[in-house]
Motif scaffolding. Structure first.
Motif, PDB file in Angstrom:
ATOM      1  N   ARG A 208      -5.127   0.188   1.579  1.00  0.00           N
ATOM      2  CA  ARG A 208      -3.852  -0.286   1.041  1.00  0.00           C
ATOM      3  C   ARG A 208      -2.678   0.102   1.951  1.00  0.00           C
ATOM      4  N   ASN A 211      -0.954  -2.397   4.202  1.00  0.00           N
ATOM      5  CA  ASN A 211       0.225  -3.051   3.640  1.00  0.00           C
ATOM      6  C   ASN A 211       0.367  -4.523   4.016  1.00  0.00           C
ATOM      7  N   GLY A 212      -0.707  -5.266   4.016  1.00  0.00           N
ATOM      8  CA  GLY A 212      -0.589  -6.713   4.218  1.00  0.00           C
ATOM      9  C   GLY A 212      -1.571  -7.237   5.249  1.00  0.00           C
ATOM     10  N   ALA A 213      -2.012  -8.498   5.009  1.00  0.00           N
ATOM     11  CA  ALA A 213      -2.957  -9.135   5.936  1.00  0.00           C
ATOM     12  C   ALA A 213      -2.366  -9.214   7.333  1.00  0.00           C
ATOM     13  N   GLU A 214      -1.063  -9.391   7.396  1.00  0.00           N
ATOM     14  CA  GLU A 214      -0.420  -9.580   8.706  1.00  0.00           C
ATOM     15  C   GLU A 214      -0.490  -8.321   9.561  1.00  0.00           C
ATOM     16  N   PHE A 216      -3.301  -6.273   9.588  1.00  0.00           N
ATOM     17  CA  PHE A 216      -4.695  -5.913   9.914  1.00  0.00           C
ATOM     18  C   PHE A 216      -5.017  -5.981  11.416  1.00  0.00           C
ATOM     19  N   ALA A 236      -7.611  -3.219  -0.306  1.00  0.00           N
ATOM     20  CA  ALA A 236      -7.175  -4.166   0.724  1.00  0.00           C
ATOM     21  C   ALA A 236      -7.833  -5.528   0.534  1.00  0.00           C
ATOM     22  N   TRP A 241      -6.154  -9.240   1.753  1.00  0.00           N
ATOM     23  CA  TRP A 241      -5.752  -8.984   3.136  1.00  0.00           C
ATOM     24  C   TRP A 241      -6.924  -9.095   4.098  1.00  0.00           C
ATOM     25  N   TYR A 242      -8.151  -8.930   3.598  1.00  0.00           N
ATOM     26  CA  TYR A 242      -9.326  -8.995   4.463  1.00  0.00           C
ATOM     27  C   TYR A 242     -10.503  -9.535   3.647  1.00  0.00           C
TER      28      TYR A 242
END
Ligand SMILES: Cc1cc2nc3c(=O)[nH]c(=O)nc-3n(C[C@H](O)[C@H](O)[C@H](O)COP(=O)(O)OP(=O)(O)OC[C@H]3O[C@@H](n4cnc5c(N)ncnc54)[C@H](O)[C@@H]3O)c2cc1C
Length: 320
Positions: A208, A211-214, A216, A236, A241-242
């Motif tokens: 977590r 904090n966002g897929a962007e 990763f 996550a 996000w993944y």
């Protein structure tokens, strides 16, 4: 010397690393005899011989690809009948465990799955398992029939030991039961170019805290510098996000790499259940009280967005 059957996991003759680990462990128990099903036996035999297979029993038939699991069980049983081995070792993949379980039923033998070590014992092989989220280590021995044991990837470092690796044809016939479940279509997954999560020697996972897929790509960059697979916590994954296929933990994949790096992951029991047997564990977390630090070999208290890029650069520099 007693012979030990090894079920070969391969892709068109390219032998996967868990099989080389099995050959290494099998040599402690006796002479490894590999069972290769499907195309590519000659190519595979070179590698299997390098890692100690004295013989490679090979069978190819459309049934192996066209029907699920049971034709492979029939072939492994035929190999068993031909060899009368002291033990049968199978890689602990989903398919491997199903093959092993079905074979054990046919042999009326005991079965041990997900072993992390196998050693010779006075009354047959002794397998070590890591159970209850790795809170306990158990050692077990099969008391009935020929031991059938599945071994988790990364349980041993593959060691070469040259042997003949002579290819011998294995006669297999299939009954109706073998054709019980037909494959109706196949769609290839887009390749990431990264190793398979459950087999990788190094795994870098994000939680977590990413904090966002962007964000990763920060995890992916470190993974790529190390030649690692990418994992993720359920938090996550549930946040989208993944992909779910990369979830590590009780309800995800179980991994046991040489090195596991957890970034922005708190270390919940359900996450630990899937990675606690990793040989070396490193965590990066900005909370010094995070439970993951109870588990680690090396811990960095810090912001992953600060630490990971530096680590990635350092790895790249050292690799030259
Ligand atoms: C039945 C059941 C099954 C489950 N199965 C699984 C499973 O298979 N796998 C799994 O993972 N979970 C599983 N869970 C969920 C599990 O309980 C936790 O909720 C989950 O693992 C938490 O994920 P996380 O550590 O990423 O998130 P959190 O617990 O929210 O932790 C995030 C961490 O990131 C840190 N952080 C935040 N920002 C940064 C930053 N910039 N830099 C560094 N650190 C930062 C925080 O300090 C915190 O420690 C399951 C739960 C249940 C009930």
């Amino acid at each position: 010397m007693a012979e030990v059957l090894i079920y070969v996991d391969h892709v068109d003759g390219a032998v996967r690393k868990p099989t080389l680990e099995l050959l290494t462990l099998a040599r402690r128990l006796g002479e490894p005899v590999a069972v290769h099903l499907g195309p590519g036996a000659q190519e595979a035999a070179k590698v299997l011989g390098e890692y100690g297979a004295t013989r490679v029993l090979a069978a190819d038939a459309p049934e192996f690809a066209d029907y699920l699991v049971v034709p492979k069980v029939a072939a492994l049983k035929a190999a068993y009948d031909a060899v009368s081995p002291a033990a049968v070792l199978v890689p602990s993949s989903g398919e491997g465990k199903e093959i092993a379980a079905r074979l054990a039923v046919r042999l009326e033998s005991g079965l041990i799955t997900d072993a992390v070590d196998v050693e010779p014992g006075e009354d047959g092989p002794v397998a070590t398992q890591s159970v209850f989220a790795a809170a306990y280590t158990t050692r077990s021995r099969i008391t009935r029939g020929t031991p059938v044991i599945t071994v988790k990837p990364n349980s041993a470092a593959p060691e070469a030991a040259s042997a003949a690796g002579t290819v011998e044809e294995l006669e297999v016939s299939f009954d109706d039961a073998a054709r019980g479940t037909k494959v109706t279509s196949r769609t290839e997954r887009e390749s990431t170019g990264r190793p398979e999560l459950t087999e990788a020697a190094i795994v870098v996972s994000g939680g977590r805290g990413v904090n966002g897929a962007e964000n990763f790509p920060v995890i992916e960059a470190l993974a790529d510098s190390l030649g690692a697979a990418v994992g993720a916590s359920r938090a996550a994954v549930d946040a989208g996000w993944y992909p779910h296929s990369n979830q590590v933990g009780q309800t995800g994949k179980s991994v046991s790499p040489q090195l596991y790096i957890a970034a922005g992951i708190s270390g919940a029991i359900q996450h630990r259940a899937g990675m606690q047997t990793s040989k070396t564990i490193v965590a990066v977390n900005k909370d010094s009280e995070a439970p993951i630090f109870d588990l680690v070999d090396y811990g960095v208290v810090g912001d992953l967005f600060n630490v990971l890029p530096q680590l990635t650069e350092e790895v790249k520099t050292r690799k030259g």
